[in-house]
Design a protein around this motif. Structure first.
Motif, PDB file in Angstrom:
ATOM      1  N   PRO A 286       0.831  -1.194   0.000  1.00 45.64           N
ATOM      2  CA  PRO A 286       0.000   0.000   0.000  1.00 45.64           C
ATOM      3  C   PRO A 286       0.866   1.246   0.000  1.00 45.64           C
ATOM      4  O   PRO A 286       1.958   1.251   0.566  1.00 45.64           O
ATOM      5  CB  PRO A 286      -0.791  -0.126   1.320  1.00 45.64           C
ATOM      6  CG  PRO A 286       0.039  -1.018   2.174  1.00 45.64           C
ATOM      7  CD  PRO A 286       0.762  -1.940   1.251  1.00 45.64           C
ATOM      8  N   LYS A 287       0.399   2.295  -0.650  1.00 43.75           N
ATOM      9  CA  LYS A 287       1.195   3.519  -0.718  1.00 43.75           C
ATOM     10  C   LYS A 287       1.381   4.122   0.663  1.00 43.75           C
ATOM     11  O   LYS A 287       2.459   4.551   1.022  1.00 43.75           O
ATOM     12  CB  LYS A 287       0.505   4.524  -1.651  1.00 43.75           C
ATOM     13  CG  LYS A 287       1.307   5.812  -1.828  1.00 43.75           C
ATOM     14  CD  LYS A 287       0.614   6.746  -2.789  1.00 43.75           C
ATOM     15  CE  LYS A 287       1.418   8.035  -2.976  1.00 43.75           C
ATOM     16  NZ  LYS A 287       0.758   9.002  -3.849  1.00 43.75           N
ATOM     17  N   PHE A 288       0.309   4.158   1.432  1.00 45.25           N
ATOM     18  CA  PHE A 288       0.376   4.735   2.760  1.00 45.25           C
ATOM     19  C   PHE A 288       0.206   3.644   3.804  1.00 45.25           C
ATOM     20  O   PHE A 288      -0.450   2.643   3.568  1.00 45.25           O
ATOM     21  CB  PHE A 288      -0.761   5.758   2.965  1.00 45.25           C
ATOM     22  CG  PHE A 288      -0.690   6.951   2.065  1.00 45.25           C
ATOM     23  CD1 PHE A 288       0.169   7.996   2.353  1.00 45.25           C
ATOM     24  CD2 PHE A 288      -1.503   7.043   0.944  1.00 45.25           C
ATOM     25  CE1 PHE A 288       0.218   9.113   1.536  1.00 45.25           C
ATOM     26  CE2 PHE A 288      -1.453   8.149   0.128  1.00 45.25           C
ATOM     27  CZ  PHE A 288      -0.589   9.187   0.421  1.00 45.25           C
ATOM     28  N   SER A 525       7.737   1.234   6.573  1.00 45.36           N
ATOM     29  CA  SER A 525       7.309   0.830   5.231  1.00 45.36           C
ATOM     30  C   SER A 525       8.157   1.573   4.208  1.00 45.36           C
ATOM     31  O   SER A 525       8.764   2.604   4.514  1.00 45.36           O
ATOM     32  CB  SER A 525       5.823   1.149   4.999  1.00 45.36           C
ATOM     33  OG  SER A 525       5.633   2.546   4.858  1.00 45.36           O
ATOM     34  N   GLU A 526       8.194   1.060   3.002  1.00 43.14           N
ATOM     35  CA  GLU A 526       8.963   1.717   1.948  1.00 43.14           C
ATOM     36  C   GLU A 526       8.445   3.120   1.697  1.00 43.14           C
ATOM     37  O   GLU A 526       9.213   4.055   1.461  1.00 43.14           O
ATOM     38  CB  GLU A 526       8.905   0.876   0.666  1.00 43.14           C
ATOM     39  CG  GLU A 526       9.770  -0.368   0.697  1.00 43.14           C
ATOM     40  CD  GLU A 526      11.245  -0.046   0.874  1.00 43.14           C
ATOM     41  OE1 GLU A 526      11.694   1.009   0.398  1.00 43.14           O
ATOM     42  OE2 GLU A 526      11.959  -0.843   1.505  1.00 43.14           O
ATOM     43  N   ALA A 532      10.272  10.151   4.310  1.00 39.75           N
ATOM     44  CA  ALA A 532      11.280  10.760   5.180  1.00 39.75           C
ATOM     45  C   ALA A 532      12.435  11.337   4.375  1.00 39.75           C
ATOM     46  O   ALA A 532      12.943  12.425   4.692  1.00 39.75           O
ATOM     47  CB  ALA A 532      11.783   9.733   6.187  1.00 39.75           C
ATOM     48  N   LYS A 533      12.877  10.626   3.329  1.00 37.78           N
ATOM     49  CA  LYS A 533      13.967  11.146   2.494  1.00 37.78           C
ATOM     50  C   LYS A 533      13.592  12.492   1.888  1.00 37.78           C
ATOM     51  O   LYS A 533      14.384  13.439   1.895  1.00 37.78           O
ATOM     52  CB  LYS A 533      14.284  10.147   1.379  1.00 37.78           C
ATOM     53  CG  LYS A 533      14.984   8.886   1.844  1.00 37.78           C
ATOM     54  CD  LYS A 533      15.229   7.942   0.670  1.00 37.78           C
ATOM     55  CE  LYS A 533      15.859   6.642   1.132  1.00 37.78           C
ATOM     56  NZ  LYS A 533      16.046   5.687   0.002  1.00 37.78           N
ATOM     57  N   ASP A 534      12.372  12.580   1.365  1.00 42.29           N
ATOM     58  CA  ASP A 534      11.919  13.846   0.771  1.00 42.29           C
ATOM     59  C   ASP A 534      11.802  14.932   1.832  1.00 42.29           C
ATOM     60  O   ASP A 534      12.146  16.099   1.583  1.00 42.29           O
ATOM     61  CB  ASP A 534      10.567  13.641   0.085  1.00 42.29           C
ATOM     62  CG  ASP A 534      10.664  12.743  -1.140  1.00 42.29           C
ATOM     63  OD1 ASP A 534      11.785  12.568  -1.666  1.00 42.29           O
ATOM     64  OD2 ASP A 534       9.622  12.203  -1.565  1.00 42.29           O
ATOM     65  N   PHE A 558       3.251  -3.899   7.170  1.00 42.66           N
ATOM     66  CA  PHE A 558       2.204  -3.145   6.484  1.00 42.66           C
ATOM     67  C   PHE A 558       2.224  -3.347   4.976  1.00 42.66           C
ATOM     68  O   PHE A 558       1.231  -3.082   4.303  1.00 42.66           O
ATOM     69  CB  PHE A 558       2.336  -1.657   6.815  1.00 42.66           C
ATOM     70  CG  PHE A 558       1.932  -1.325   8.207  1.00 42.66           C
ATOM     71  CD1 PHE A 558       0.595  -1.206   8.540  1.00 42.66           C
ATOM     72  CD2 PHE A 558       2.876  -1.170   9.203  1.00 42.66           C
ATOM     73  CE1 PHE A 558       0.209  -0.914   9.830  1.00 42.66           C
ATOM     74  CE2 PHE A 558       2.505  -0.881  10.495  1.00 42.66           C
ATOM     75  CZ  PHE A 558       1.168  -0.748  10.812  1.00 42.66           C
ATOM     76  N   GLU A 559       3.344  -3.821   4.448  1.00 40.46           N
ATOM     77  CA  GLU A 559       3.389  -4.081   3.007  1.00 40.46           C
ATOM     78  C   GLU A 559       2.397  -5.170   2.620  1.00 40.46           C
ATOM     79  O   GLU A 559       1.990  -5.271   1.471  1.00 40.46           O
ATOM     80  CB  GLU A 559       4.794  -4.510   2.576  1.00 40.46           C
ATOM     81  CG  GLU A 559       5.804  -3.375   2.539  1.00 40.46           C
ATOM     82  CD  GLU A 559       6.452  -3.136   3.889  1.00 40.46           C
ATOM     83  OE1 GLU A 559       5.992  -3.756   4.875  1.00 40.46           O
ATOM     84  OE2 GLU A 559       7.400  -2.338   3.968  1.00 40.46           O
TER      85      GLU A 559
END
Length: 830
Positions: A286-288, A525-526, A532-534, A558-559
């Motif tokens: 999931p994206k979020f 999660s990815e 966080a990087k952004d 969560f993935e």
């Protein structure tokens, strides 16, 4: 009897899998209008009351009741949220064995028969089929087919009726209808016509058209069109053929006819439907992160009695593991310990800190362990009554804030002043809320007004507590903006950047000495790590670098979590790797290094096994052993390990009356210490110098005293990790562990100076120090206030002490740990 079909009654087309003509599923029931279908259907009521009308007969079913709905029986159901299992079987796919299975009828209603034992077998079969639905093994369909044959044989032997009372003419009509439906199922691709089917039945077209509408509730063309559409869906979603070819393959003369029909019945175009389902099919992550929907009903609560078949002989077999440590010199230590886990404790929200019961729990924990900071939410939320309107102006009142901070300072706790959440009068979208406590998670409508609120709060705190005190506190804004917009995230990340930038500058403009950190980030999660990087890049570019990093950790995968409820409820996945937490820390440290923030303190301000407030493992000895293992394996690797949270009495979810419902807290909702309390109690007694550590042990020294923690950690089964939790129930919560694995240990100390020592052992296992297990062993029922006090007394750790002589400066300490036991050993010179 002949039952007249009204306009409200409809034939239901059950879509069975091509591989297996059986469907079994769990759902919460509302109102199901009159319908009928060619397969039989068994309903098993797990919880609640269900009212039914079947062929004109009324039934009321309650917990544990079973009813069978015969083929072509008209029925309707109504309930207010009852939980049921439905098992549907397409009898046309089973060998007859001399029976006309599609016309066979059964009298199987548990409320109307004296012999209830016959229904126990049916429930066991249904439970096993539900369990198979959670399996991903290649043989599950074969097993479910075998269960179907077993079930049908049992129904024929025990519930078969020769329905001679049924109206002969009605039998003829139903037999005709069955022939027509079967023919349509087998030949639907052949572009059949009403004339052709009427001719096959030797009927005139007007008569057959009227007959079909009367018994099906829809006209022939509509039924036939929907049948072709439904059969095309698998090819549309899972195949690569063109829509034109799919239309032709499923009996449509031209693609335009298929598209028009699809748009009419599914309210979308087949091309868009394919794209939507393609996204769901291909996206494994999931994206979020969104953990609001993972706690729904779980059928295992009700099916546990039908799934467990244990062997007493197997349960009594124990396997002992060995741990041998030789030549440990307490005078030679590896490093000085900082005990960073004492940096943070937590409570749910600011308003909870005004609750007398929660104050007692926090005071007890603080007296035992002694933390420095506390993290909580909602300091600015409306339940703190900060914002009001007077003469058209918004005014601020910090009376309740003072009460919260006064209490915290009185027990020597400093606050992490998390500036959240949005007061309604300041919110751009007051309807955007989360949790039972109804936090508003909207950006502000006016940043000047938001900045004024932050500035006013800081000025008030300076007047009341002084700037010198304030500079010893920590400050941040918001919680988990890297989660879904349905949680704490914003629809547009730029809105959060603006909130962070404005808040950072307001705080730093007030005093550059105040330590302002990142928002709490859920870096599990990815998507969260990418977020966080952004974010780190943004704050670097904007010149608003934080003074510390604020992170959360839960082991939920969560993935893989699905928001969809299947036969097992919402599936939750956990890591098969028992070192997942250690790897999370390494991954976080690498992320911070790559982003240019590796030198900052990293505060883990929320940490737990699962985000779930209703997970049965939360009350068990697994939790204390899990926390102990992961804390000791990563001791001081982070600058805090803030366990989330203090108590099961938290207002994010509806309050649960039961004491041991799987809450996340260190205390139950009535203030009973749970076993995880002693993980922190034991860790709080460790010495300052590390002598040796490894898998299952952590040995320290302080002023000649040796303090050792040992633990017998067991990881859960792979099935549980993969989302199959059918071995858990309210009373049986250890079935996913090998509870036969004891741990024998032997530790050889050398170079001891004294001649005699007292050895003190404190331990928590399923028999000592675990309030859940003590409660469970005493009956597992609700407790009166008097009984609660007794439970508190009985839930203290086990304790044993003895004295021993030292020969030539050597001491051999041996012991044995029960499965999931934690033990604190103090070896004190006399």
């Amino acid at each position: 009897m002949h039952y007249k079909v009204s306009k409200e009654e409809r034939h239901e087309i059950i879509q069975f899998s091509p591989e297996i003509p059986v469907k079994v599923f769990t759902h919460k029931l509302g109102i199901v209008k009159k319908h009928w279908h060619s397969g039989i259907e068994l309903l098993f009521v797990l919880n609640g009351i269900v009212r039914m009308l079947i062929d004109g007969n009324e039934y009321e079913l309650r917990n544990e009741d079973v009813i069978l709905i015969n083929s072509n029986s008209i029925h309707e159901l109504s309930s207010e949220g009852a939980v049921i299992i439905a098992l549907q079987i397409d009898l046309s796919k089973f060998t007859d064995f001399g029976y006309d299975l599609q016309n066979i009828r059964f009298d199987c209603v548990s409320t109307e028969q004296q012999n209830k034992r016959k229904f126990e077998f049916i429930k066991k079969i249904i439970a096993k089929m539900i369990l198979e639905g959670a399996n991903e093994t290649p043989g599950k369909n074969f097993r479910n087919i075998s269960y179907c044959y077993l079930l049908l044989s049992f129904l024929v032997d025990n519930f078969y009726i020769n329905d001679e009372n049924q109206n002969t003419q009605n039998k003829v009509y139903l037999e005709r209808l069955r022939r027509v439906l079967n023919y349509l199922d087998e030949h639907y691709k052949e572009n059949l016509s009403l004339n052709e089917i009427a001719s096959r039945e030797n009927l005139s077209v007007p008569y057959f058209s009227s007959f079909f509408r009367k018994y099906m509730g829809v006209n022939f063309t509509e039924y036939y069109t929907v049948l072709k559409l439904n059969n095309s869906l698998n090819d549309l979603v899972f195949g690569d053929d063109s829509i034109e070819n799919i239309a032709a393959a499923h009996g449509f003369t031209e693609p335009h006819a298929y598209v028009r029909a699809f748009k009419k019945y599914f309210n979308t175009l087949p091309s868009l439907y394919r794209k939507e389902k393609e996204v769901l099919k291909n996206v494994s992550k999931p994206k979020f992160v969104n953990y609001l929907n993972i706690e729904d009903f779980d059928t295992i609560d009700y099916l546990e009695a039908y799934l467990h078949e244990h062997s007493e002989e197997q349960e009594n077999v124990s396997v002992n593991q060995g741990l041998v440590l030789e030549g440990l010199d307490p005078g030679r230590t590896k490093r000085r310990l900082q005990h960073s886990f004492k940096k943070f404790t937590t409570v749910g929200r600011a308003r909870e800190l005004l609750d007398a019961d929660i104050q007692l729990m926090l005071t007890d924990l603080q007296t035992t362990v002694g933390y420095e900071f506390i993290k909580f939410h909602g300091l600015l939320s409306d339940d703190m009554m900060i914002c009001s309107e007077k003469n058209g102006e918004i005014v601020f009142n910090f009376l309740l804030v003072d009460k919260v901070f006064d209490f915290l300072l009185s027990i020597k706790l400093k606050p992490l002043v998390q500036l959240s959440f949005m007061p309604e009068l300041l919110a751009s979208d007051p309807g955007k809320r989360v949790f039972q406590s109804s936090f508003i998670i909207s950006p502000p409508k006016d940043y000047k007004l938001w900045n004024r609120l932050v500035r006013s709060l800081l000025e008030h705190l300076e007047k009341r507590y002084g700037k010198a005190e304030m500079t010893t506190w920590l400050y941040s804004v918001w919680n988990e903006p890297d989660t879904a917009p349905e949680m704490f995230g914003f629809n547009d990340v730029k809105d959060f950047y603006a909130l962070y930038n404005n808040t950072f500058r307001t705080v730093k403009d007030f005093s550059s000495e105040l330590k302002f950190g990142t928002p709490s980030m859920l870096l599990i999660s990815e998507f969260s790590r990418s977020w966080a990087k952004d974010f780190f890049k943004y704050i670097k570019d904007a010149g608003c670098d934080p003074d510390f990093i604020n992170i959360h950790y839960y082991s939920d995968q969560f993935e893989h979590i699905s928001d969809n409820i299947d036969s097992t409820g919402v599936k939750m996945y956990f890591p098969k790797d028992s070192s997942h937490f250690s790897k999370f820390i390494s991954q976080t440290q690498s992320l911070l290094k790559d982003s240019g923030f590796s030198g900052l303190p990293v505060y883990l301000t929320e940490w737990n096994f699962s985000v779930s407030h209703r997970h049965f493992l939360n009350d068990t000895c697994f939790k204390s052993c899990y926390i102990m293992k992961n804390l000791l394996e990563n001791y001081d690797r982070l600058d805090s390990f803030g366990y989330w949270h203090l108590t099961d009495l938290i207002y994010e979810k509806p309050i649960v009356e039961e004491q041991f419902h799987g809450g996340m807290g260190i205390y139950t909702n009535k203030g009973v210490r749970k076993n995880v309390f002693y993980a922190f109690d034991f860790a709080g007694r460790l010495g300052d110098n590390l002598v040796e550590d490894g898998d299952g042990y952590f040995i320290t020294e302080s002023r000649g005293k040796i303090i050792m923690i040992s633990y017998n950690y067991l990881h859960f089964s792979d099935d549980f990790a993969a989302g199959r939790s059918f071995n858990l129930s309210p009373r049986k919560r250890y079935e996913i562990f090998n509870m036969n694995m004891k741990l024998d240990f032997s530790v050889h100390f050398i170079n001891l100076e004294n001649e005699a020592y007292t050895v003190k052992e404190y331990y928590v296992n399923i028999n000592e120090g675990s309030s859940f297990d003590i409660w469970n062993q005493s009956g597992g029922l609700q407790l009166s206030e008097r009984d609660l006090e007794l439970l508190k007394q009985k839930s203290a750790p086990g304790f044993h002490q003895f004295q021993c002589r030292v020969n030539n400066g050597e001491l051999q300490y041996v012991g044995s740990l029960e499965p999931l036991e934690i033990r604190l050993t103090e070896i004190v010179p006399i």
